[in-house]
Design a protein around this motif. Structure first.
Motif, mmCIF file in Angstrom:
data_model
loop_
_atom_site.group_PDB
_atom_site.id
_atom_site.type_symbol
_atom_site.label_atom_id
_atom_site.label_comp_id
_atom_site.label_asym_id
_atom_site.label_seq_id
_atom_site.Cartn_x
_atom_site.Cartn_y
_atom_site.Cartn_z
ATOM 1 N N PHE A 102 93.375 47.534 34.527
ATOM 2 C CA PHE A 102 92.889 46.872 35.747
ATOM 3 C C PHE A 102 91.660 46.027 35.430
ATOM 4 C CE2 PHE A 102 90.137 47.650 39.667
ATOM 5 C CZ PHE A 102 90.727 46.663 40.441
ATOM 6 N N TRP A 103 90.750 46.569 34.642
ATOM 7 C CA TRP A 103 89.534 45.859 34.250
ATOM 8 C C TRP A 103 89.876 44.634 33.411
ATOM 9 C CZ3 TRP A 103 85.059 43.913 34.521
ATOM 10 C CH2 TRP A 103 84.245 43.656 33.425
ATOM 11 N N GLU A 104 90.796 44.794 32.479
ATOM 12 C CA GLU A 104 91.187 43.672 31.619
ATOM 13 C C GLU A 104 91.883 42.576 32.414
ATOM 14 O OE1 GLU A 104 93.588 45.353 28.566
ATOM 15 O OE2 GLU A 104 91.938 46.538 27.713
ATOM 16 N N ARG A 105 92.537 42.940 33.475
ATOM 17 C CA ARG A 105 93.273 41.978 34.301
ATOM 18 C C ARG A 105 92.348 41.014 35.035
ATOM 19 N NH1 ARG A 105 98.218 43.649 38.368
ATOM 20 N NH2 ARG A 105 97.205 42.907 40.259
ATOM 21 N N LYS A 106 91.175 41.485 35.418
ATOM 22 C CA LYS A 106 90.168 40.637 36.089
ATOM 23 C C LYS A 106 90.760 39.887 37.295
ATOM 24 C CE LYS A 106 86.677 41.113 33.084
ATOM 25 N NZ LYS A 106 87.298 41.918 32.051
ATOM 26 N N ARG A 112 86.411 35.818 42.035
ATOM 27 C CA ARG A 112 86.948 35.007 43.133
ATOM 28 C C ARG A 112 87.751 33.818 42.586
ATOM 29 N NH1 ARG A 112 81.578 35.962 44.955
ATOM 30 N NH2 ARG A 112 81.502 37.240 46.858
ATOM 31 N N THR A 113 88.462 33.154 43.474
ATOM 32 C CA THR A 113 89.260 31.998 43.056
ATOM 33 C C THR A 113 88.389 30.869 42.513
ATOM 34 O OG1 THR A 113 89.257 31.210 45.346
ATOM 35 C CG2 THR A 113 91.161 32.511 44.639
ATOM 36 N N ASP A 114 87.117 30.820 42.912
ATOM 37 C CA ASP A 114 86.223 29.769 42.402
ATOM 38 C C ASP A 114 85.579 30.155 41.072
ATOM 39 O OD1 ASP A 114 84.332 31.656 43.120
ATOM 40 O OD2 ASP A 114 83.322 30.409 44.603
ATOM 41 N N GLY A 115 85.948 31.319 40.538
ATOM 42 C CA GLY A 115 85.438 31.746 39.235
ATOM 43 C C GLY A 115 84.169 32.573 39.281
ATOM 44 N N THR A 116 83.581 32.775 40.471
ATOM 45 C CA THR A 116 82.361 33.573 40.577
ATOM 46 C C THR A 116 82.697 35.058 40.684
ATOM 47 O OG1 THR A 116 82.323 33.346 42.997
ATOM 48 C CG2 THR A 116 81.108 31.709 41.697
ATOM 49 N N LYS A 117 81.727 35.891 40.313
ATOM 50 C CA LYS A 117 81.923 37.331 40.412
ATOM 51 C C LYS A 117 81.961 37.776 41.872
ATOM 52 C CE LYS A 117 79.218 38.428 36.228
ATOM 53 N NZ LYS A 117 78.035 39.171 35.751
ATOM 54 N N ARG A 118 82.770 38.773 42.148
ATOM 55 C CA ARG A 118 82.757 39.398 43.466
ATOM 56 C C ARG A 118 81.763 40.550 43.420
ATOM 57 N NH1 ARG A 118 86.062 38.827 47.670
ATOM 58 N NH2 ARG A 118 87.615 37.719 46.401
ATOM 59 N N LEU A 119 80.618 40.387 44.084
ATOM 60 C CA LEU A 119 79.531 41.347 44.000
ATOM 61 C C LEU A 119 79.149 41.872 45.376
ATOM 62 C CD1 LEU A 119 77.204 39.399 41.527
ATOM 63 C CD2 LEU A 119 78.775 41.273 40.959
#
Length: 204
Positions: A102-106, A112-119
């Motif tokens: 799951f972690w490797e799948r990212k 997010r779709t814009d490439g930013t982290k979901r935090l």
């Protein structure tokens, strides 16, 4: 998300952090109850300030007590993993998928779709780094902090247990390499999470 004009509070609903329980507990005091789709329910404080600008402008956004709940970042993503492993989940992960896979799948839980982290911090901090929340309850100490918040708001509210996580993989079961990678990935979240005591000490 909940907004109460009479009690002057805003509850921002971080995901996988007792948001359904708190909404059930406090909704009778709210004038705005934002539920439904995840994008609607889990709106962050910055977007809420813009969307409800006319409401906040009457008394000032700064005069509302803004709070939510934050989990230890590794605990938070593990809760997401357990949730998405449920068979009845519309976004269910493959049954035999491990957390490492799951972690490797990212997927969208991480990026997010814009490439930013979901935090989680994005619920409480503006895009320019300003803290917008007045109080952030640490999930692992939920009930005593929630009682303190309710006392400050002048409400009497019990906290029901709703959408409780199912048993599954825990932090202790992660490999050391995966754990260190996760902690590095969530650096920004940990910077906020480790400041919660000092942030909450400023409650009016």
């Amino acid at each position: 998300m909940l907004i109460s004009i009479s009690r002057r509070f805003v509850f921002v609903a971080n995901s996988k952090a007792a948001s359904t329980s708190i909404e059930k507990s406090l909704s009778r005091h709210a004038d705005v109850v934002y539920q439904g789709s995840p994008d609607r329910k889990h709106i962050n404080l910055e977007n809420a300030r813009v969307e409800f600008e006319s409401l906040f402008s009457e008394v000032g956004f700064h005069r509302f007590f803004k709070f939510g709940v934050m989990r230890d970042p590794v605990s938070w993503i593990l809760s997401w993993f357990r949730y998405r492993k449920r068979r009845n989940n519309p976004n269910a992960l493959p049954g035999k998928m491990t957390f490492d896979a799951f972690w490797e799948r990212k997927d969208w839980n991480f990026i997010r779709t814009d490439g930013t982290k979901r935090l989680q911090r994005d619920f409480f901090v503006s895009s320019d780094g300003k803290l917008l929340a007045d109080y952030i309850i640490p999930y692992h100490e939920l009930e005593p902090h929630y009682r303190k918040v309710c006392k400050a708001l002048g409400v009497s509210a019990r906290l029901p247990r709703v959408n409780v996580s199912q048993p599954g993989v825990t932090e202790a079961q992660l490999s050391g390499d995966t754990l260190s990678q996760l902690r590095e990935f969530y650096t920004e979240d940990y910077e906020l999470f480790n400041r919660l005591d000092s942030i909450n000490a400023n409650m009016r």
